[in-house]
Design a protein around this motif. Structure first.
Motif: not given
Length: 383
Positions: A125-128, A137-138, A151-152
């Motif tokens: 999972x990612x923030x956006x 987007x990572x 990425x994050x």
């Protein structure tokens, strides 16, 4: 159809209960309140061979299936110590590495996962992106024989307890411009990897983290399975995650109902036990039936997975039903206890927090409804 429990599974339940029950609810509530991992229970189950019951015997596991792991998950929770990281370390990471990992990856990671001395948690999972995995987007880009990860990730459980992450990253795009994903094993101490705890009001032993990958360099041997096939491969772990998530909820519900039934039988007001009154007994009975129904679907989902049959519909249904049942059971248990249901002495609130979380994660009830509407009913895709 045979709905009887095998003698092996009965013995498995009894063995897990004998290990976990001495710790019990007070142990869990204390660790949840202090945000401390239940490591002693994890190691005790690992030493007995139960954390890795689904891992091949070649790597020190029990050689069992997903139903075996689900029963371990359910019974430990029913004894008062639900272990959230079974969902990501044993159910996702061990299943994916066991199915798609190289011989070296298997020999490096599976023995520790089997005996409980190591954990590999899951980072998707990612923030956006949220539930929209295609928006990840990572990225992991090639640099010679290496990969560079940038990425994050967001809401990643148990990073502080783990030796490595199983990370989903974008490694390309197809002819239609859609993201192609790959899976990587990333040590939690890799240079360039930073983690920030997420402050949570809910009381849980397991911590949540935001992760930042600042040009994390990985060797070629970090890639799990085939390049650009990560999206397909990760689904081998998502059904087990939903199955064990359902099992965790079922165990939580059973624990809460047992506490409530005991209290309602002992607590007397107006000269009779409060369980005499239908206003308290009926909500508990209803929650018990909902729990049993969810348990049946969980076992069906595990059986389908273990037999190599499509398990997506059953796994999602089981997770949905079990999370709903767990929240209802704990709410009824708290109501049965009256004001005592909110006290530290009776320790019910940490279970409510975990059950409530499991209506959102690892997949929300809304996304499950979307899945069933589309795949079971043939309705147009709504997202």
């Amino acid at each position: 159809m045979d709905f009887s429990e095998s003698s092996e599974h009965t013995d498995l339940r009894a063995a897990v209960a004998s290990i976990v029950s001495p710790f019990g609810g007070k142990y869990y509530a204390e660790h949840a309140k202090n945000r401390e991992p239940c490591q002693e229970v994890w190691l005790a189950l690992g030493e007995a061979g139960f954390v890795g019951v689904n891992i091949d015997e070649e790597y020190g596991g029990g050689g069992g299936g997903m139903l075996d792991l689900a029963l371990v998950c359910e019974e430990s929770a029913a004894q008062g110590v639900p272990l959230l990281l079974i969902l990501v370390s044993a159910a996702i990471s061990a299943e994916v590495i066991g199915e798609f990992g190289t011989d070296q990856q298997k020999s490096t990671w599976l023995p520790g996962l089997a005996d409980g001395t190591s954990k590999v948690v899951f980072a998707i999972t990612e923030p956006d992106a949220g539930s929209n995995t295609h928006r990840i987007t990572t990225t992991a880009t090639r640099d010679g024989d290496d990969w560079v990860l940038t990425g994050s990730k967001y809401y990643i459980s148990g990073v502080d307890e783990a030796d490595a992450l199983l990370v989903v990253a974008r490694t390309g795009r197809d002819e239609k411009g859609r993201s192609l994903m790959s899976l990587f094993i990333v040590p939690t101490e890799a240079p360039g990897l930073e983690r920030t705890p997420i402050n949570m009001d809910v009381m849980l032993p397991e911590k949540q983290f935001t992760l930042f990958f600042d040009d994390v360099r990985l060797g070629a041997d970090s890639l799990v399975g085939a390049e650009n096939k990560g999206f397909q491969q990760v689904f081998h772990g998502l059904n087990p995650e939903r199955i064990t998530g359902a099992a965790l909820c079922i165990g939580i519900a059973k624990y809460a109902l047992a506490q409530a039934a005991r209290y309602a039988s002992e607590r007397e007001v107006w000269g009779v036990p409060i369980g005499t009154h239908q206003g308290l007994s009926h909500p508990l009975a209803q929650a018990s039936m909902e729990t049993e129904l969810a348990a049946l679907m969980m076992r069906k989902a595990a059986w389908l997975h273990d037999n190599g049959l499509p398990a997506g519909e059953a796994s999602n249904t089981a997770k949905y039903a079990a999370a709903e049942a767990a929240v209802s059971a704990i709410d009824a248990a708290i109501q049965t206890h009256g004001g005592n249901g909110l006290t530290s002495e009776y320790g019910l609130l940490p279970y409510w927090g975990l059950a409530r979380l499991l209506k959102i994660a690892p997949v929300s009830r809304e996304m499950i409804l979307n899945y069933i509407a589309q795949h079971s009913l043939g309705l147009p895709r709504s997202y």
